[in-house]
Design an enzyme around this catalytic site. Structure first.
Site, PDB file in Angstrom:
ATOM      1  N   LYS A  98       0.579 -26.003  16.203  1.00  0.00           N
ATOM      2  CA  LYS A  98      -0.441 -27.005  15.887  1.00  0.00           C
ATOM      3  C   LYS A  98      -0.976 -27.666  17.169  1.00  0.00           C
ATOM      4  CE  LYS A  98       1.382 -27.768  11.220  1.00  0.00           C
ATOM      5  NZ  LYS A  98       1.947 -28.734  10.238  1.00  0.00           N
ATOM      6  N   TYR A 136      -4.794 -24.681   4.025  1.00  0.00           N
ATOM      7  CA  TYR A 136      -3.826 -25.548   3.343  1.00  0.00           C
ATOM      8  C   TYR A 136      -4.190 -25.831   1.884  1.00  0.00           C
ATOM      9  CZ  TYR A 136      -0.938 -26.636   7.437  1.00  0.00           C
ATOM     10  OH  TYR A 136      -0.061 -26.564   8.482  1.00  0.00           O
ATOM     11  N   PHE A 144      -1.480 -36.526   1.482  1.00  0.00           N
ATOM     12  CA  PHE A 144      -1.606 -36.335   2.941  1.00  0.00           C
ATOM     13  C   PHE A 144      -2.624 -35.264   3.328  1.00  0.00           C
ATOM     14  CE2 PHE A 144       2.047 -33.743   1.494  1.00  0.00           C
ATOM     15  CZ  PHE A 144       1.655 -32.476   1.928  1.00  0.00           C
ATOM     16  N   THR A 178      10.473 -30.600   8.021  1.00  0.00           N
ATOM     17  CA  THR A 178       9.030 -30.891   8.104  1.00  0.00           C
ATOM     18  C   THR A 178       8.731 -32.165   8.898  1.00  0.00           C
ATOM     19  OG1 THR A 178       8.729 -29.807   5.981  1.00  0.00           O
ATOM     20  CG2 THR A 178       6.953 -31.248   6.705  1.00  0.00           C
ATOM     21  N   ARG A 192      10.292 -28.782  15.964  1.00  0.00           N
ATOM     22  CA  ARG A 192       9.719 -30.059  15.528  1.00  0.00           C
ATOM     23  C   ARG A 192      10.441 -31.254  16.154  1.00  0.00           C
ATOM     24  NH1 ARG A 192       8.519 -27.891   9.404  1.00  0.00           N
ATOM     25  NH2 ARG A 192       6.322 -27.389   9.734  1.00  0.00           N
ATOM     26  N   ASN A 202       3.617 -32.343  13.560  1.00  0.00           N
ATOM     27  CA  ASN A 202       4.969 -31.771  13.631  1.00  0.00           C
ATOM     28  C   ASN A 202       5.014 -30.400  14.300  1.00  0.00           C
ATOM     29  OD1 ASN A 202       3.762 -30.338  11.640  1.00  0.00           O
ATOM     30  ND2 ASN A 202       5.319 -30.700  10.074  1.00  0.00           N
ATOM     31  N   HIS A 205       3.756 -24.582  12.141  1.00  0.00           N
ATOM     32  CA  HIS A 205       3.739 -24.175  10.738  1.00  0.00           C
ATOM     33  C   HIS A 205       4.425 -22.820  10.617  1.00  0.00           C
ATOM     34  CE1 HIS A 205       2.143 -23.047   6.762  1.00  0.00           C
ATOM     35  NE2 HIS A 205       1.988 -21.854   7.306  1.00  0.00           N
ATOM     36  N   GLU A 216      -1.513 -15.700   4.832  1.00  0.00           N
ATOM     37  CA  GLU A 216      -1.797 -16.454   6.046  1.00  0.00           C
ATOM     38  C   GLU A 216      -2.062 -15.549   7.253  1.00  0.00           C
ATOM     39  OE1 GLU A 216       0.790 -20.289   4.459  1.00  0.00           O
ATOM     40  OE2 GLU A 216       1.484 -19.224   6.253  1.00  0.00           O
TER      41      GLU A 216
END
Ligand code: CDP
Ligand code: MG
Length: 375
Positions: A98, A136, A144, A178, A192, A202, A205, A216
């Site tokens: 991320k 997502y 969220f 997570t 993380r 975090n 993924h 994905e």
């Protein structure tokens, strides 16, 4: 006595005929030789020949292998014997680094290497809001959702295809819980815990099932002609660095990327490519007839996946070249022992990285990879 033999159904994209050809691929572990039959035309395509670049550990369904500069996808086991013997628990999964952790990619690759997960594709992309929302989709109704989509589309991410034994759960294990705060309590060594900040930011993924992994991976690395999210190359004020196939297969990628960041350069685009011979010849064209190593440089570049980088920084073509060091690692070790080639190179051809020679070529070389090959 029968000689041991593994059989696969393999696909090769023939760029001349622009079609997928199917082959029966036979591998003889005894002497490392291969034999190929054209399935449609029912004839021998390649007589039994020793193939040093092919290793038994690369042979499983889902893997991509290089047989005499042809990149083959192994799509099925050819017989029950092969399936039983080699079809263990190899899986593919999607990892996404991320925006908060992309400068930690070197450390993350080192962690992957230590648990025997192979990186078979990699691409830095910038997701639009819509693309992130699509990725997502399963969380659409969660409170969220907006924050999450906003975060992953706020800067570049790096998508990785990982391959290995139980890749899905091994990578999720490496990621940790997570919420980064929980990870710091429960799994201090996890990605993380080390690189994340909170429940949203975090660091990474990981797909959570075989079906999610397939979806994905298709999202970032589509198998059809349609194009996934775009790369992040700026093609301006930059220079080009290629981490060579030998360095990738020796597990040096993480260390090299860490060194580049530590020296203060920006990596503004990153992607793995499997070059065929024609592309490698074209890319190294300027050395043809000039350098005696030209043929071996071409062979090295198409011997396996390489990683192309767009590097930016003050006066980058010049300063990055200095940072790579003299082309010959032996000379580099003597004169400039802290350069990339001194640290990670083995010979003039296997000298860890290619970097742009002439300042004016920086943009052109970056364009060759990120505009033409990834066109
Ligand atoms: O990523 P993972 O599969 O571990 O968790 P998830 O439940 O599928 O959630 C996806 C992502 O949404 C997480 O990685 C977080 O970035 C974010 N999230 C959040 O912001 N707040 C939560 N309460 C849960 C998840
Ligand atoms: Mg999830």
């Amino acid at each position: 006595m029968y000689e041991e033999r593994y059989a696969f159904l393999a696909e090769w994209y023939d760029p001349c005929a622009t079609l997928l050809r199917r082959f029966q691929l036979l591998y003889y572990p005894e002497d490392g030789s291969v034999e190929m039959f054209d399935v449609k035309n029912r004839r021998i395509f390649l007589r039994r020949t020793k193939c040093n670049e092919l290793h038994q550990e690369d042979l499983f369904v889902g893997s991509r292998v290089n047989v005499f500069s042809r990149h083959l996808n192994l799509i099925e086991y050819g017989d029950q014997y092969t399936a039983n013997k080699l079809g263990s628990k190899k899986e593919r999964t999607l990892a996404m680094i991320k925006p908060d952790a992309i400068t930690k990619i070197g450390d993350i690759l080192e962690m992957l290497y230590s648990v025997n997960l192979m990186v078979t594709r990699a691409k830095m992309v910038k997701l639009t809001w819509d693309q992130a929302a699509d990725f997502y989709l399963e969380h659409q109704s969660k409170p969220f959702f907006n924050n999450l989509v906003q975060f992953v589309s706020s800067g570049p991410v790096i998508a990785l295809e990982l391959m290995g034994e139980e890749a899905i759960s091994v990578w999720r294990g490496l990621l940790g819980p997570t919420d980064s705060a929980v990870a710091q309590w429960e799994a201090q060594q996890s990605v993380r815990a080390q690189f994340g900040t909170d429940g949203v930011k975090n660091a990474g993924h990981g797909s959570d099932s075989v079906a999610a992994a397939a979806r994905e991976l298709e999202f970032f690395f589509p198998s059809t002609m349609c194009h996934g999210p775009s790369n992040t190359a700026t093609c301006a004020d930059c220079t080009c660095c290629i981490i060579k196939p030998h360095a990738i297969s020796e597990g040096m990628t993480g260390k090299i990327l860490n060194s580049i960041f530590a020296a203060g350069f920006e990596i503004s685009a990153l992607q793995m490519f499997s070059m065929d011979r024609a592309n490698a010849e074209e890319f190294h064209e300027v050395y043809k007839g000039v350098m005696t190593e030209y043929p071996s440089m071409v062979s090295e570049l198409c011997s396996g996946p390489c990683m192309a980088l767009e590097i930016r920084g003050k006066d980058s073509p010049k300063t990055f070249r200095e940072f790579c060091g003299p082309a010959d690692p032996e000379i580099a070790q003597y004169l400039r022992p802290t350069t990339l080639r001194a640290l990670y190179g083995k010979s003039k051809v296997q000298n860890a990285v290619h970097c742009t020679d002439l300042p004016d070529d920086g943009v052109l070389e970056v364009q060759y990879f990120f505009k033409i090959l990834d066109g």
